[in-house]
Each structure stands twice: as C-alpha cells, then as structure tokens.
Design an enzyme around this catalytic site. Structure first.
Site, PDB file in Angstrom:
ATOM      1  N   PRO A 278       0.817  -1.217   0.000  1.00  0.00           N
ATOM      2  CG  PRO A 278       0.141  -0.882   2.208  1.00  0.00           C
ATOM      3  CD  PRO A 278       0.924  -1.823   1.323  1.00  0.00           C
ATOM      4  CE1 TYR A 324      -3.266   9.502 -13.285  1.00  0.00           C
ATOM      5  CE2 TYR A 324      -3.040  10.650 -11.208  1.00  0.00           C
ATOM      6  CZ  TYR A 324      -2.529   9.802 -12.165  1.00  0.00           C
ATOM      7  OH  TYR A 324      -1.285   9.271 -11.995  1.00  0.00           O
ATOM      8  CB  CYS A 350       1.591  28.790 -19.535  1.00  0.00           C
ATOM      9  SG  CYS A 350       2.855  27.512 -19.563  1.00  0.00           S
ATOM     10  CD  GLU A 351       0.674  23.160 -20.098  1.00  0.00           C
ATOM     11  OE1 GLU A 351      -0.205  22.562 -20.751  1.00  0.00           O
ATOM     12  OE2 GLU A 351       1.831  23.313 -20.482  1.00  0.00           O
ATOM     13  CE1 TYR A 379       1.686   6.748  -6.411  1.00  0.00           C
ATOM     14  CE2 TYR A 379      -0.363   6.743  -5.159  1.00  0.00           C
ATOM     15  CZ  TYR A 379       0.715   6.066  -5.688  1.00  0.00           C
ATOM     16  OH  TYR A 379       0.836   4.707  -5.489  1.00  0.00           O
TER      17      TYR A 379
END
Ligand code: LLP
Length: 420
Positions: A278, A324, A350-351, A379
């Site tokens: 895990p 995601y 800038c996205e 993560y």
C-alpha cells in the site's frame, strides 16, 4: 484534551495535529507540503493490526511518497518497502530498510537496475514477463547467484478505478496473462538461476470496492494451487497495493475491511504469508499542500459570473487534478466571513489543465489568503515537477509538538547546479 490526529479545524483555523497551518505557511512559505506523523502511524498501524495473527508483511509503496523522513518513520514502525526503481531502492536502504525487506517492482527494469537488485539480494524482483525472467536468470547465473523472483500475473480484473490508474486488465501493460503464467510454470527449468518465491498481483490504485479484491484473491488461490500441483512451493503471495481513500468525504472501505476481504479470499492458502504494497492508503490523508492566493478575477458570462482564484501552487506541485481530473478538497486556512461563492481554483502555469478544483463553494478568498489542498500526501510531491523552472516545494513533518523541515525548498540555483 482530545487526541489530535491529522487535519482538523480548531478555533476557526485549520490545523495539523493541533498546529495551525497558517503558522506553518507563515514560517516556511508556500507552496508547502505538511504531513502528520501521528496520522501516518495511525494509518500504518490500522493496516498492520487488521491482519491479527495472520502472517503478513506491509511493503510500503515508496512511489506514493519517498521523502526520506517518511520512509524512515515507516521503517521504524516495522514496515517493509516496495521500490519501483534503483532510485527508490537507494532511498529505501538509506531510510534503514534491509535489502531483504525490499520488493522491486516495475514494468521496465533496466539491466543496471536488475544487476543491482540481484547483487543486493532483495526479497523479490517482481518480474513482468518471460523476457525479464530470462534477463534476470542470465544476470544471476553470471554472478554465480540465484535470484528471488515473484511472477507478476495480470488477473484481467476490472477494479473500477480511473482508467489511467487501472493495472489489472488484459489490455494493461502489466505482468503476464494467466495463460502465459501457466506456460511459464510448465517450463521453469529454462531459468535455472531463479527461485520463484511468490506470485504478485496488483489490480489497480484507488480501489474503493472490495469486490475486485475478492476476485483477485480467488485468482491467486487458483494460481498457487496450479503451482503446487507442479511441485513449486512459494514463500508468500503478494497482492499489491491499491486500497483507495475518500477524497470527497464519501464512505470507502477502510483498512480493517480491506484486510478482512484479503484474508477471507486467501483463506484456502492460509499457510502462506500475505504481502501487500500500500502507498496511498497510508500516506494520502496524512499530507496537505498549502498554497497562497496570488490573484482573484471574475469573468462575466451572459448568464453567470465565473470567479477564478489563482494559487501559487498547481499542477507542478500536485499533478493529480490535471492528469486524472482528480478531486481534492480545498479549504481556507482561516475562516473568512461572507457568503460562500462558487470558485474555480487554478494553478499559476500556462496550461488550461492547470486547475486544482472547479465550482467549489468557498468563502470569498482574497489575495494573500491561504488554502490547504487536502489528501495530497500520496502522489503529490512524488509527482511534482520543475516545469516552468518552478523549484520543488518544501516539506514539513509535524510530529507531536515538534515540527521539522524534512526537505528544504529547492532553489533555482539547485536546478542550475546540474547544468553546463
Ligand atoms: N504496487 C504496485 C505494483 C503498483 O503499481 C502500485 C501503484 C502500488 C503498489 C501502490 O498503489 P497504492 O496503494 O498507492 O494505490 N499516480 C496515481 C497512482 C498510480 C499508482 C501506480 N501504482 C495517482 O496519483 O492516483
């Protein structure tokens, strides 16, 4: 005094184990990752104790968060490690794990990585293909040793996760199919320098239903029986990681229910210890990313107003929402009066995908206000990048009444130090 574990509101301020997050942000700047040692310990211990007397080992998946201090804390608690690269093996060793406590997973291990894992004598290399078995066998043979291998079987089970993080389906690149596994078992003599010590399976990440766990367990039982019929005795079974957490407050199975499902599914082979790997379930809820509002703007549409709150953190610090469409709760660190307003919380890059959360009901945040992006312990930092030459954030571990910077903020000089 209640026992304070993790993130909670106290006197209108969000705190970590009783320490106001605003104070941490003021002292260390933002973007800042903050972790609760108490919650990390509680999450690990809940999994561990759920096994009761059933022999088991919890190999913490370093990929979720391999900060040395966090790896060390888990090592001290009695965890073992799951490493996904030579880099993670080195971090594990540095954190205090013995080589024999490390399983080495990864869909594309290089020759150098395999050589290192074999020389170290890791607990097992989780092998991904017949080709990899042949490479491991050759390296072990040349070194005059025998490599310990767990064969990763892809059970073709839909774990119901986001398609980008499902791993146990036939179409996913991971492991070998059941048919191929049986061909491999029938020809183990081809690899004289290997010992197959376990079967490995990992059906996906952020799994929030126990049903696929039961099905994977049943496949594991069949596979082990098939091997036994051929006279191959295993040391343990490795069911991978994947237990999900609640990002939005909805009810999900906890450690006890998850372990009970595993133990139940594997009861027919209860002479074999259970290994799990895990990551998220241990470290996810124990971390938050703190950020400061750097701009607020209102866009007027024909039928509505759209309010943007721009943070000093975004996809470079926490990639999950951009990659995601993942949901993370966003909370103001200090309560602000005023009606809640629908807010699009965005990062500074800038996205257009650099959005942390859309249409969130938030107090009317102003420039300089600070927020916490919750459940970012897994993560989060691990997937952060230097895109736009943005230095990696600092990380702080709250441990009782002690607060420690476990990683200093990166500087542009740090980045340039590697360049000609
Ligand atoms: N073992 C294996 C073989 C894995 O591939 C993974 C995760 C784990 C264990 C740990 O899984 P966990 O318990 O943390 O779910 N970046 C994605 C998650 C990718 C997971 C990849 N493999 C995310 O942010 O959701």
């Amino acid at each position: 005094m209640p026992v304070l574990t993790g993130f909670s509101h106290e006197n209108h301020r969000l705190a970590c184990d009783g320490i106001p997050l605003d104070d941490l942000a003021a002292a260390h700047g933002t973007p800042l990752y903050v972790y609760s040692a108490a919650l990390l310990r509680a999450r690990y211990t809940a999994l561990d104790e759920a096994f009761g007397a059933r022999p088991h080992a919890i190999h913490y998946a370093l990929k979720a968060n391999s900060a040395l201090a966090i790896a060390r804390l888990l090592c001290e608690l009695g965890a073992a490690a799951d490493a996904n690269s030579a880099g993670e093996i080195d971090v594990a060793l540095r954190a205090g794990f013995a080589a024999g406590q490390i399983v080495f997973t990864g869909v594309g291990k290089t020759r150098a990585e395999l050589e290192r894992a074999i020389a170290l004598g890791v607990r097992a290399i989780n092998a991904e293909s017949a080709g990899e078995l042949t490479r491991i066998d050759a390296i072990a043979g040349a070194a005059g040793s025998r490599a310990r291998v767990a064969l990763r079987v892809n059970p073709d089970i839909d774990a119901g996760t986001h398609p980008h993080i499902s791993t146990g389906l036939h179409v996913n690149k991971f492991g070998v199919s059941l048919d191929e596994a049986h061909e491999i078992f029938a020809s183990l003599a081809r690899w004289p320098h290997l010992s197959i010590v376990a079967i490995h399976m990992h059906v996906g990440s952020q799994v929030t239903s126990l049903e696929p766990i039961g099905r994977a367990g049943a496949v594991m039982v069949d596979t082990v029986r098939g091997l036994r019929a051929r006279g191959v005795a295993l040391e343990y079974v490795d069911m991978g990681g994947g237990l999900g957490i609640s990002y939005d407050g909805a009810c999900v199975p906890g450690p006890a229910a998850y372990v009970a499902a595993l133990v139940e599914a594997l009861r027919p082979i209860d002479d074999l210890p259970i290994v799990i790997e895990p990551g998220r379930a241990i470290v996810g809820p124990a971390g938050a990313l703190l950020a400061t509002v750097v701009d607020v703007k209102v866009r007027r549409h024909a039928d509505r107003e759209q309010r943007f709150v721009v943070l000093d953190a975004g996809m470079t610090e926490l990639m999950r929402p951009a990659l995601y469409g993942a949901f993370h709760r966003i909370e103001a660190l200090e309560e602000r009066s005023g009606e809640l307003v629908s807010t699009d919380v965005v990062g500074p890059s800038c996205e257009s995908t650099d959005v942390v959360g859309t249409e969130r009901s938030l107090p009317p945040l102003q420039v300089g206000d600070r927020v916490a992006i919750r459940d970012a312990g897994a993560y989060g930092f691990a997937m952060a990048s230097n895109y736009l030459r943005r230095p990696l954030p600092a990380e702080v571990l709250v441990d009782g009444d002690r607060t420690r910077v476990i990683r200093r903020r990166q500087t542009v000089e740090d980045l340039l130090a590697l360049e000609a």
